[in-house]
Design a protein around this motif. Structure first.
Motif, PDB file in Angstrom:
ATOM      1  N   ILE A   1       0.838  -1.202   0.000  1.00 35.08           N
ATOM      2  CA  ILE A   1       0.000   0.000   0.000  1.00 35.08           C
ATOM      3  C   ILE A   1       0.870   1.248   0.000  1.00 35.08           C
ATOM      4  CG2 ILE A   1      -1.652   1.329   1.374  1.00 35.08           C
ATOM      5  CD1 ILE A   1      -2.902  -1.422   2.129  1.00 35.08           C
ATOM      6  N   ALA A   2       1.961   1.232   0.774  1.00 37.43           N
ATOM      7  CA  ALA A   2       2.894   2.365   0.772  1.00 37.43           C
ATOM      8  C   ALA A   2       3.490   2.558  -0.619  1.00 37.43           C
ATOM      9  CB  ALA A   2       4.001   2.148   1.808  1.00 37.43           C
ATOM     10  N   ARG A   3       3.882   1.467  -1.252  1.00 38.65           N
ATOM     11  CA  ARG A   3       4.457   1.546  -2.595  1.00 38.65           C
ATOM     12  C   ARG A   3       3.435   2.030  -3.621  1.00 38.65           C
ATOM     13  NH1 ARG A   3       8.156  -3.969  -2.478  1.00 38.65           N
ATOM     14  NH2 ARG A   3       9.851  -3.029  -1.274  1.00 38.65           N
ATOM     15  N   LEU A   4       2.206   1.541  -3.497  1.00 31.38           N
ATOM     16  CA  LEU A   4       1.150   1.939  -4.422  1.00 31.38           C
ATOM     17  C   LEU A   4       0.861   3.443  -4.305  1.00 31.38           C
ATOM     18  CD1 LEU A   4      -1.979   0.020  -5.256  1.00 31.38           C
ATOM     19  CD2 LEU A   4      -2.250   2.350  -4.501  1.00 31.38           C
ATOM     20  N   ARG A   5       0.672   3.916  -3.089  1.00 26.69           N
ATOM     21  CA  ARG A   5       0.396   5.349  -2.881  1.00 26.69           C
ATOM     22  C   ARG A   5       1.596   6.198  -3.282  1.00 26.69           C
ATOM     23  NH1 ARG A   5      -4.953   5.326  -2.871  1.00 26.69           N
ATOM     24  NH2 ARG A   5      -5.905   4.515  -0.989  1.00 26.69           N
ATOM     25  N   GLY A   6       2.780   5.740  -2.955  1.00 22.36           N
ATOM     26  CA  GLY A   6       3.985   6.480  -3.333  1.00 22.36           C
ATOM     27  C   GLY A   6       4.170   6.552  -4.830  1.00 22.36           C
ATOM     28  N   GLY A   7       3.912   5.449  -5.511  1.00 19.61           N
ATOM     29  CA  GLY A   7       4.015   5.435  -6.968  1.00 19.61           C
ATOM     30  C   GLY A   7       3.013   6.364  -7.611  1.00 19.61           C
ATOM     31  N   ALA A   8       1.803   6.402  -7.063  1.00 19.17           N
ATOM     32  CA  ALA A   8       0.778   7.310  -7.595  1.00 19.17           C
ATOM     33  C   ALA A   8       1.193   8.761  -7.411  1.00 19.17           C
ATOM     34  CB  ALA A   8      -0.558   7.046  -6.921  1.00 19.17           C
ATOM     35  N   LEU A   9       1.815   9.078  -6.277  1.00 16.01           N
ATOM     36  CA  LEU A   9       2.286  10.449  -6.047  1.00 16.01           C
ATOM     37  C   LEU A   9       3.460  10.795  -6.963  1.00 16.01           C
ATOM     38  CD1 LEU A   9       2.124  10.661  -2.153  1.00 16.01           C
ATOM     39  CD2 LEU A   9       0.647  11.845  -3.789  1.00 16.01           C
ATOM     40  N   GLU A  10       4.319   9.809  -7.191  1.00 19.86           N
ATOM     41  CA  GLU A  10       5.474  10.008  -8.068  1.00 19.86           C
ATOM     42  C   GLU A  10       5.016  10.249  -9.507  1.00 19.86           C
ATOM     43  OE1 GLU A  10       9.313   7.428  -9.601  1.00 19.86           O
ATOM     44  OE2 GLU A  10       8.308   6.842  -7.754  1.00 19.86           O
ATOM     45  N   GLY A  11       4.047   9.456  -9.953  1.00 19.24           N
ATOM     46  CA  GLY A  11       3.533   9.594 -11.308  1.00 19.24           C
ATOM     47  C   GLY A  11       4.549   9.169 -12.353  1.00 19.24           C
ATOM     48  N   GLY A  12       4.249   9.452 -13.584  1.00 18.54           N
ATOM     49  CA  GLY A  12       5.132   9.088 -14.684  1.00 18.54           C
ATOM     50  C   GLY A  12       5.187   7.588 -14.877  1.00 18.54           C
ATOM     51  N   THR A  13       6.018   7.172 -15.790  1.00 17.98           N
ATOM     52  CA  THR A  13       6.128   5.759 -16.141  1.00 17.98           C
ATOM     53  C   THR A  13       6.581   4.913 -14.955  1.00 17.98           C
ATOM     54  OG1 THR A  13       6.682   6.402 -18.400  1.00 17.98           O
ATOM     55  CG2 THR A  13       7.180   4.137 -17.758  1.00 17.98           C
ATOM     56  N   ILE A  14       7.598   5.370 -14.254  1.00 18.16           N
ATOM     57  CA  ILE A  14       8.146   4.589 -13.137  1.00 18.16           C
ATOM     58  C   ILE A  14       7.149   4.532 -11.984  1.00 18.16           C
ATOM     59  CG2 ILE A  14       9.964   4.489 -11.388  1.00 18.16           C
ATOM     60  CD1 ILE A  14      11.857   5.624 -13.558  1.00 18.16           C
ATOM     61  N   GLY A  15       6.576   5.659 -11.612  1.00 19.55           N
ATOM     62  CA  GLY A  15       5.619   5.692 -10.517  1.00 19.55           C
ATOM     63  C   GLY A  15       4.377   4.862 -10.805  1.00 19.55           C
TER      64      GLY A  15
ATOM     65  N   ALA B   1       4.189   2.326 -12.865  1.00 22.95           N
ATOM     66  CA  ALA B   1       4.584   0.909 -12.863  1.00 22.95           C
ATOM     67  C   ALA B   1       4.717   0.401 -11.430  1.00 22.95           C
ATOM     68  CB  ALA B   1       5.897   0.721 -13.613  1.00 22.95           C
ATOM     69  N   ARG B   2       5.258   1.227 -10.584  1.00 23.39           N
ATOM     70  CA  ARG B   2       5.410   0.864  -9.164  1.00 23.39           C
ATOM     71  C   ARG B   2       4.038   0.621  -8.530  1.00 23.39           C
ATOM     72  NH1 ARG B   2       9.124   2.405  -4.462  1.00 23.39           N
ATOM     73  NH2 ARG B   2       7.708   3.331  -2.961  1.00 23.39           N
TER      74      ARG B   2
ATOM     75  N   VAL C   1       0.774  -7.372  -6.487  1.00 23.66           N
ATOM     76  CA  VAL C   1       1.281  -8.122  -5.338  1.00 23.66           C
ATOM     77  C   VAL C   1       0.186  -8.248  -4.280  1.00 23.66           C
ATOM     78  CG1 VAL C   1       2.953  -8.123  -3.432  1.00 23.66           C
ATOM     79  CG2 VAL C   1       3.700  -7.547  -5.748  1.00 23.66           C
ATOM     80  N   LEU C   2      -0.550  -7.170  -4.024  1.00 22.27           N
ATOM     81  CA  LEU C   2      -1.658  -7.232  -3.063  1.00 22.27           C
ATOM     82  C   LEU C   2      -2.683  -8.277  -3.493  1.00 22.27           C
ATOM     83  CD1 LEU C   2      -2.360  -3.514  -2.111  1.00 22.27           C
ATOM     84  CD2 LEU C   2      -1.774  -5.372  -0.551  1.00 22.27           C
ATOM     85  N   SER C   3      -2.980  -8.297  -4.755  1.00 25.77           N
ATOM     86  CA  SER C   3      -3.912  -9.288  -5.277  1.00 25.77           C
ATOM     87  C   SER C   3      -3.355 -10.693  -5.055  1.00 25.77           C
ATOM     88  CB  SER C   3      -4.178  -9.035  -6.755  1.00 25.77           C
ATOM     89  OG  SER C   3      -5.090  -9.959  -7.254  1.00 25.77           O
ATOM     90  N   GLY C   4      -2.072 -10.846  -5.298  1.00 24.74           N
ATOM     91  CA  GLY C   4      -1.413 -12.134  -5.088  1.00 24.74           C
ATOM     92  C   GLY C   4      -1.361 -12.552  -3.627  1.00 24.74           C
ATOM     93  N   LEU C   5      -1.417 -11.573  -2.713  1.00 22.82           N
ATOM     94  CA  LEU C   5      -1.436 -11.876  -1.288  1.00 22.82           C
ATOM     95  C   LEU C   5      -2.823 -12.319  -0.820  1.00 22.82           C
ATOM     96  CD1 LEU C   5       0.777  -8.961   0.122  1.00 22.82           C
ATOM     97  CD2 LEU C   5       1.366 -11.390   0.024  1.00 22.82           C
ATOM     98  N   GLY C   6      -3.793 -12.248  -1.741  1.00 19.01           N
ATOM     99  CA  GLY C   6      -5.118 -12.741  -1.402  1.00 19.01           C
ATOM    100  C   GLY C   6      -6.213 -11.704  -1.328  1.00 19.01           C
ATOM    101  N   ALA C   7      -5.916 -10.459  -1.676  1.00 20.20           N
ATOM    102  CA  ALA C   7      -6.945  -9.415  -1.648  1.00 20.20           C
ATOM    103  C   ALA C   7      -7.892  -9.622  -2.826  1.00 20.20           C
ATOM    104  CB  ALA C   7      -6.306  -8.033  -1.717  1.00 20.20           C
ATOM    105  N   SER C   8      -9.118 -10.048  -2.548  1.00 18.25           N
ATOM    106  CA  SER C   8     -10.068 -10.299  -3.638  1.00 18.25           C
ATOM    107  C   SER C   8     -10.602  -8.987  -4.216  1.00 18.25           C
ATOM    108  CB  SER C   8     -11.212 -11.182  -3.165  1.00 18.25           C
ATOM    109  OG  SER C   8     -11.896 -10.575  -2.095  1.00 18.25           O
ATOM    110  N   ASP C   9     -10.774  -7.977  -3.371  1.00 17.30           N
ATOM    111  CA  ASP C   9     -11.180  -6.643  -3.827  1.00 17.30           C
ATOM    112  C   ASP C   9     -10.070  -5.690  -3.419  1.00 17.30           C
ATOM    113  OD1 ASP C   9     -12.278  -4.174  -4.399  1.00 17.30           O
ATOM    114  OD2 ASP C   9     -14.216  -4.606  -3.460  1.00 17.30           O
TER     115      ASP C   9
END
Length: 153
Positions: A108-122, A124-125, A132-140
């Motif tokens: 979640i920290a990476r997702l929010r940080g990537g959204a704030l960073e923006g651009g291609t790298i952000g 993608a992050r 990964v969250l989905s892979g950890l079992g988050a159905s929604d």
């Protein structure tokens, strides 16, 4: 958030009386729950209270509590329009969350940080963190993200 906060607030005195808040893990978990409810309620005063809860988590000294405290600080900054400060808090929290093995919150920290960073790298992050969250079992995944760390829309 209003119902959650009302229930936590009403029970807080009893939690103190029975000694629950003398134990670190429940104290931190309940502080996090309270902070998330406060953030969900909105308003400057509620965010200020959430910030106090974040500071208390950080003062606990446990890496997992420090990481969670940084996430709450980040959310407070984001609601106030401080994107750079929010991003810095998210980055600070990542190290602690990683060392504590809190992979869901780390993503979640990476997702929010990537959204704030923006651009291609952000972007993608953020996408990788969501996968990964989905892979950890988050159905929604989106509901889990909103629930665990309230963030401005």
């Amino acid at each position: 958030p209003a119902k959650a906060f009302a229930r936590i607030d009403a029970a807080w005195g009893q939690l103190e009386t029975i000694g629950c808040l003398r134990l670190q893990q429940p104290r931190i978990e309940l502080g996090l729950l309270r902070a998330r409810a406060l953030l969900g309620l909105g308003g400057v005063e509620r965010r200020r209270e959430a910030r106090v809860a974040a500071e208390l988590m950080i003062k606990e000294g446990a890496p997992w509590a420090i990481g969670l405290g940084h996430l709450i600080r980040a959310s407070v900054h984001a609601f106030a329009g401080g994107d750079e400060a929010a991003r810095a808090e998210l980055l600070a929290g990542e190290e602690h969350l990683m060392s504590a093995g809190m992979h869901g919150y780390l993503q979640i920290a990476r997702l929010r940080g990537g959204a704030l960073e923006g651009g291609t790298i952000g972007n993608a992050r953020s996408a990788t963190a969501r996968e990964v969250l989905s892979g950890l079992g988050a159905s929604d995944t989106e509901a889990v993200i909103r629930h665990l760390l309230p963030w401005p829309a």
